[in-house]
Design a protein around this motif. Sequence first.
Motif, PDB file in Angstrom:
ATOM      1  N   LYS A 194       0.936  -1.031  -0.040  1.00  0.00           N
ATOM      2  CA  LYS A 194      -0.263   0.110   0.162  1.00  0.00           C
ATOM      3  C   LYS A 194       0.743   1.443  -0.180  1.00  0.00           C
ATOM      4  O   LYS A 194       1.072   1.890  -0.917  1.00  0.00           O
ATOM      5  N   ALA A 195       1.626   0.857   0.942  1.00  0.00           N
ATOM      6  CA  ALA A 195       2.607   2.470   0.901  1.00  0.00           C
ATOM      7  C   ALA A 195       3.438   2.720  -0.753  1.00  0.00           C
ATOM      8  O   ALA A 195       4.055   3.422  -0.791  1.00  0.00           O
ATOM      9  N   ALA A 196       3.928   1.275  -0.826  1.00  0.00           N
ATOM     10  CA  ALA A 196       4.197   1.444  -2.610  1.00  0.00           C
ATOM     11  C   ALA A 196       3.880   1.825  -4.140  1.00  0.00           C
ATOM     12  O   ALA A 196       4.324   2.845  -4.757  1.00  0.00           O
ATOM     13  N   ILE A 197       2.495   1.093  -3.386  1.00  0.00           N
ATOM     14  CA  ILE A 197       1.386   2.475  -4.220  1.00  0.00           C
ATOM     15  C   ILE A 197       1.715   3.539  -4.249  1.00  0.00           C
ATOM     16  O   ILE A 197       1.945   4.668  -5.266  1.00  0.00           O
ATOM     17  N   LEU A 198       1.307   4.080  -2.956  1.00  0.00           N
ATOM     18  CA  LEU A 198       1.252   5.940  -3.384  1.00  0.00           C
ATOM     19  C   LEU A 198       2.511   6.432  -2.915  1.00  0.00           C
ATOM     20  O   LEU A 198       2.891   7.290  -3.880  1.00  0.00           O
ATOM     21  N   GLY A 199       3.735   5.971  -2.500  1.00  0.00           N
ATOM     22  CA  GLY A 199       5.695   6.188  -3.284  1.00  0.00           C
ATOM     23  C   GLY A 199       5.207   5.787  -4.406  1.00  0.00           C
ATOM     24  O   GLY A 199       6.463   7.476  -4.882  1.00  0.00           O
ATOM     25  N   SER A 200       4.743   5.037  -5.101  1.00  0.00           N
ATOM     26  CA  SER A 200       5.056   5.755  -6.742  1.00  0.00           C
ATOM     27  C   SER A 200       4.720   6.389  -7.664  1.00  0.00           C
ATOM     28  O   SER A 200       5.216   7.350  -8.071  1.00  0.00           O
ATOM     29  N   PHE A 427      -2.299   8.956   6.971  1.00  0.00           N
ATOM     30  CA  PHE A 427      -1.037  10.202   6.800  1.00  0.00           C
ATOM     31  C   PHE A 427      -0.923  10.222   4.413  1.00  0.00           C
ATOM     32  O   PHE A 427       0.160  10.931   4.157  1.00  0.00           O
ATOM     33  N   ASP A 428      -0.472   8.758   4.626  1.00  0.00           N
ATOM     34  CA  ASP A 428      -0.080   8.129   3.460  1.00  0.00           C
ATOM     35  C   ASP A 428      -1.370   9.439   1.894  1.00  0.00           C
ATOM     36  O   ASP A 428      -0.530   9.649   1.379  1.00  0.00           O
ATOM     37  N   LEU A 429      -2.063   8.963   2.402  1.00  0.00           N
ATOM     38  CA  LEU A 429      -3.664   9.146   1.723  1.00  0.00           C
ATOM     39  C   LEU A 429      -3.570  10.895   1.517  1.00  0.00           C
ATOM     40  O   LEU A 429      -3.976  11.652  -0.044  1.00  0.00           O
ATOM     41  N   ALA A 430      -3.449  11.138   2.935  1.00  0.00           N
ATOM     42  CA  ALA A 430      -3.460  13.089   3.061  1.00  0.00           C
ATOM     43  C   ALA A 430      -2.169  13.654   2.191  1.00  0.00           C
ATOM     44  O   ALA A 430      -2.213  14.467   1.026  1.00  0.00           O
ATOM     45  N   VAL A 431      -1.248  13.298   2.082  1.00  0.00           N
ATOM     46  CA  VAL A 431      -0.308  13.539   0.879  1.00  0.00           C
ATOM     47  C   VAL A 431      -0.455  14.144  -0.101  1.00  0.00           C
ATOM     48  O   VAL A 431       0.365  14.907  -1.401  1.00  0.00           O
ATOM     49  N   ALA A 462      10.284  16.274   2.050  1.00  0.00           N
ATOM     50  CA  ALA A 462       9.770  16.269   3.200  1.00  0.00           C
ATOM     51  C   ALA A 462       8.943  15.334   3.994  1.00  0.00           C
ATOM     52  O   ALA A 462       8.537  14.457   5.055  1.00  0.00           O
ATOM     53  N   ILE A 463       8.240  15.151   2.331  1.00  0.00           N
ATOM     54  CA  ILE A 463       7.438  13.383   3.270  1.00  0.00           C
ATOM     55  C   ILE A 463       8.030  12.184   2.684  1.00  0.00           C
ATOM     56  O   ILE A 463       7.957  11.528   4.215  1.00  0.00           O
ATOM     57  N   ALA A 464       9.582  12.120   2.588  1.00  0.00           N
ATOM     58  CA  ALA A 464      10.129  11.304   2.824  1.00  0.00           C
ATOM     59  C   ALA A 464      11.186  11.811   4.340  1.00  0.00           C
ATOM     60  O   ALA A 464      11.167  10.641   5.028  1.00  0.00           O
ATOM     61  N   VAL A 465      11.388  12.813   4.657  1.00  0.00           N
ATOM     62  CA  VAL A 465      11.742  12.800   5.827  1.00  0.00           C
ATOM     63  C   VAL A 465      10.207  12.005   7.394  1.00  0.00           C
ATOM     64  O   VAL A 465      10.838  11.425   8.197  1.00  0.00           O
ATOM     65  N   ALA A 466       9.389  12.633   6.754  1.00  0.00           N
ATOM     66  CA  ALA A 466       8.655  12.385   7.410  1.00  0.00           C
ATOM     67  C   ALA A 466       7.929  10.754   7.612  1.00  0.00           C
ATOM     68  O   ALA A 466       7.916  10.305   8.429  1.00  0.00           O
ATOM     69  N   ALA A 467       7.967  10.431   6.356  1.00  0.00           N
ATOM     70  CA  ALA A 467       8.396   8.299   6.335  1.00  0.00           C
ATOM     71  C   ALA A 467       9.645   7.480   7.020  1.00  0.00           C
ATOM     72  O   ALA A 467       8.718   6.866   7.564  1.00  0.00           O
TER      73      ALA A 467
END
Length: 491
Positions: A194-200, A427-431, A462-467
């Motif tokens: 799930k994280a990889a889908i949004l991360g991609s 968090f993932d969906l919001a960003v 910024a997203i990478a730091v939060a992750a």
Amino acid sequence: MAPPPPPTKPIPSVQQTPLTSASGPSPPPISSNSNPNTAPTTEKPPPATTSPSAASLSLSLPTHNHPTKSRFTVRPTGESGRTGFNPKRFSKIILRSSNPASRAVNVLWPVVPVAIAIRYALPEQKLAIFILHYLAMVPCANLLGFAGQELARKVPHVIGVLTETTLGSLVEIIMFLVLILRDDDGIDYIQVIKAAILGSILATMLLCLGLCFVVGGLKRSESTFSEAVSEAGSGLLLTAGFGLAIPTVFTHSLGDRLSAEDLKSKALDISRSTAILLIIAYLVYVFFQSQTHHGIYNDIFIEEELRDTDRHKELELRRLTFTEVVVALVISIGLVTLIAINLVDKIHFLVEKRHVSDAFVGLIMLPLVEKAAEHLTAVDEAWDDQMNFALSHVLGATLQTALFNGPFVVIVGWGLGKDMGLNFEVFDLAVLLLAILTVGNFLRDQKSNYLEGVLCVLIYFAIAVAALYYPNPEHGGSDHGGPSAPVDGHH
């Protein structure tokens, strides 16, 4: 009654050799009036729709790109002038690659055999295995992307862009399938997917697009792109974000009104239904771009190809034959699959022993290596002032992940009996939604500059730091990303 006049011998048609131009078919040949009772007339051919600059696209090709005989209709820019498989020439073309950035990546090829050897010779060196396989994935993905580019040059422009985007996403699809097939060994691999889908999506939409804007702005004050490309892309991105948000919003809205099992069952049903609808949306988008509105995009891509500042160098490059393209695809897909399996094997070690957040692994680390080839291609096109091509690759790859690859792995999980859904962490969906709105605002005026690019890249960092600081969910607990999902005591 007067005898009929003698028949007039028809004037034979002048068979003209059509220009093999990327802009479409050549004008019809000159024909004669074959009526025996009238004088033969020669019709004036209609004005050619091919612009002089587009015609010169075919006429300016080097000699080696024109074969004497060809079984297939191939665009001139993709013609190799030979057939079969030549190992020596194949190796030279592969190492030369498509652009300087992609060529530089090929220095990592020695890492590939080393990574595979250490995996079986020193299985206890888990960190070294992960690092080496992570690096080895880059040249393998680059080869897959290069083979896709070579194949795309041999077919019409719009089909070529779709083909290249699809082949470039094979790395991502293979990675998703490897993750979904993994047994639960203490790591929630579904959460990683799930994280990889949004991360991609975020990596392509923010990092890659931002770098395209930056490199485009280094050589000119601003870059321009077509409204047809930007409007369709930004609209579909917002639609995809809306579709991906439905299961998550449903889960968090009803978390305190339904039991855990009932909520889980309903969320899975909604995710699977949404996945089918998103795949249908993607197929409609492909049909729209390749069939009903093919001419609009084809004209844009032809004009874009003529704007290439390195076109004279591009025309002089040797091409792979169709056989060599197939060989390159088979080799790259095989290597990518093997490396993906070995890479996923060490995610457990990375999360448990090195205390790396699985959100960071899925949201940042895996997408970067999956999309390496596509990022290099798009950035090189932006550098050559081909912003429409760059946008097509960026938005096309983003849409394929959101509308097809992600929903596809949901369907696969459904068939395997696994609870793979589209209900993400808040968090993932919001960003994701905020990133879609930001990028859509940048695309609205059909212009870009380095400032907008830097802002996109900074948002991604910024997203990478939060992750990196995002805590891992309790295993078996917030499987659906909902704070209300209870954690069983035995976990």
